[in-house]
Design an enzyme around this catalytic site. Structure first.
Site, PDB file in Angstrom:
ATOM      1  N   ASP A   5      -6.835  -5.779   2.386  1.00 15.03           N
ATOM      2  CA  ASP A   5      -7.480  -6.624   1.372  1.00 15.03           C
ATOM      3  C   ASP A   5      -7.121  -8.094   1.581  1.00 15.03           C
ATOM      4  O   ASP A   5      -7.991  -8.964   1.592  1.00 15.03           O
ATOM      5  CB  ASP A   5      -7.050  -6.182  -0.033  1.00 15.03           C
ATOM      6  CG  ASP A   5      -7.307  -4.718  -0.290  1.00 15.03           C
ATOM      7  OD1 ASP A   5      -8.479  -4.347  -0.400  1.00 15.03           O
ATOM      8  OD2 ASP A   5      -6.335  -3.946  -0.361  1.00 15.03           O
ATOM      9  N   HIS A  15       0.854  -1.187   0.000  1.00 17.07           N
ATOM     10  CA  HIS A  15       0.000   0.000   0.000  1.00 17.07           C
ATOM     11  C   HIS A  15       0.887   1.232   0.000  1.00 17.07           C
ATOM     12  O   HIS A  15       1.771   1.369   0.846  1.00 17.07           O
ATOM     13  CB  HIS A  15      -0.935   0.024   1.218  1.00 17.07           C
ATOM     14  CG  HIS A  15      -2.119   0.921   1.032  1.00 17.07           C
ATOM     15  ND1 HIS A  15      -1.999   2.291   0.887  1.00 17.07           N
ATOM     16  CD2 HIS A  15      -3.444   0.651   0.939  1.00 17.07           C
ATOM     17  CE1 HIS A  15      -3.199   2.821   0.731  1.00 17.07           C
ATOM     18  NE2 HIS A  15      -4.095   1.859   0.748  1.00 17.07           N
TER      19      HIS A  15
END
Length: 376
Positions: free
Chosen positions: A321, A280
């Site tokens: 996720d 990320h």
């Protein structure tokens, strides 16, 4: 902490700071905001090196912003702040809801408590019935959520009542049944017929997903709210944006990756290319949401092995996720549960963004630069 890659040109702190024209302290701030990637030196673990391409991109951006026309054209590029909010902050690798660490809240708070914190007022349950769900397939979550939210509110909108109703409507899209007088994590636990332990993991997941600053879906919500759209319609905009594979829909990519590896299919893991669900840009040192959710999960042996392999090769850890998919697989939740939990939790943040932007009273309306299409 990510190791250096042969494909990257790395700079020492002094050179990176010099190119940017900033102090080393400001450089560290850029790293914490995900604007510049930082790596351990292969020669001295105490020294940090910085990605030259990130530094050069910031220099170009600064040059661009000095030219008003170009600045306007690129104002919505990834990572550029476009509006102020008092809801959520990402700073020094931490996610803060109204100044409170999200990972700390996940230790005991419910989604309803976090929603009240984000919105700035307690939720109130109206006695009016919710629209009846039309199925219980978690994999068809977005379509069902949009259909349920499309039912008009039975009475003039009251944000305190509507926020509570919308959260419960969205949760019912994932389970096929309307929540009763119980916290939403308990509703998911009972509807999916899983254990108390799984219910606690679901609670943590909902809290960790509640908001993430000005994500693409939160921006979509604010655009809708800026036009005067109802809270339900603003949340529909968020649901649609979240479904894309570059946002919450990434859970489907992660699941396929895990399943392919579990079946023995060869899926390459390379240093030079981030694995979906394990990188990320806002968290150079790792997504704190993923770490807080994975901790304590009874991971499948195959998922644990894949996670270790990725960490060994790339230095990356699971983002939210991947953690949601591992939660789904660990407790044998319905297929698509990862996305249903993501979307239900994030609804709390969307409501806060919609209410906050309404109070600001401004229409979000960028301008476009017309370009004549070339004849083919």
């Amino acid at each position: 902490m990510r190791p250096s890659s042969a494909s990257l040109d790395l700079l020492p702190a002094a050179e990176a700071s010099h190119r940017l024209g900033i102090s080393p302290a400001s450089l560290y701030s850029y790293v914490s905001r995900g604007l510049v990637r930082s790596f351990a030196s292969p020669h001295d673990p105490r020294q940090r090196l910085y990605a030259a391409e990130d530094v050069d991109a910031l220099v170009k951006r600064r040059t661009r912003m000095r030219r008003p026309t170009v600045a306007a054209e690129t104002a919505l590029d990834w990572g550029l702040p476009v509006m102020e909010t008092g809801i959520t902050q990402i700073e020094d690798g931490r996610l803060l809801y109204r100044g409170v660490d999200a990972a700390s809240l996940a230790a005991s708070a419910t989604l309803e408590e976090v929603a009240a914190l984000l919105i700035g007022s307690d939720l109130q349950h109206a006695k009016t019935p919710l629209p009846a769900p039309d199925g219980n397939d978690a994999g068809d979550f977005v379509g069902r959520a949009i259909r349920l939210l499309s039912h008009p509110a039975p009475e003039p909108e009251n944000p305190a009542f509507e926020a509570s109703a919308i959260l419960r409507i969205v949760a019912s899209a994932g389970t096929g049944s309307a929540p009763q007088d119980q916290p939403l994590h308990a509703h998911f636990r009972d509807a999916w017929k899983t254990s108390l332990e799984a219910g606690e993991a679901i609670r943590r997941a909902l809290v960790l997903c509640a908001d993430h600053e000005l994500s693409a879906s939160a921006f979509a919500v604010r655009v809708a709210a800026s036009t005067g759209a109802t809270l339900r319609n603003a949340v529909i905009a968020g649901q649609a944006a979240l479904s894309g594979p570059l946002h919450g829909g990434a859970t489907e990519i992660v699941r396929k990756f895990f399943e392919d590896r579990e079946r023995g299919n060869v899926v390459e893991v390379a240093k030079s290319r981030p694995v979906t669900g394990f990188h990320h840009q806002l968290y150079p040192q790792g997504d704190p949401r993923g770490a807080a959710l994975v901790e304590g999960l009874p991971l499948l042996a195959s998922d644990r092995a894949i996670t270790k392999e990725i960490a060994d090769i790339t230095g990356e850890q699971p983002t939210i996720d991947a953690a949601l998919v591992m939660l789904e697989r660990a407790y044998s939740l319905p297929r698509g549960a990862a996305f249903a939990l993501f979307a239900t939790g994030r609804t709390a943040g969307w409501l806060a963004h919609a209410i906050e932007h309404r109070a600001q009273g401004t229409l979000i309306r960028p301008r476009a630069r017309y370009v004549l299409a070339e004849a083919s």
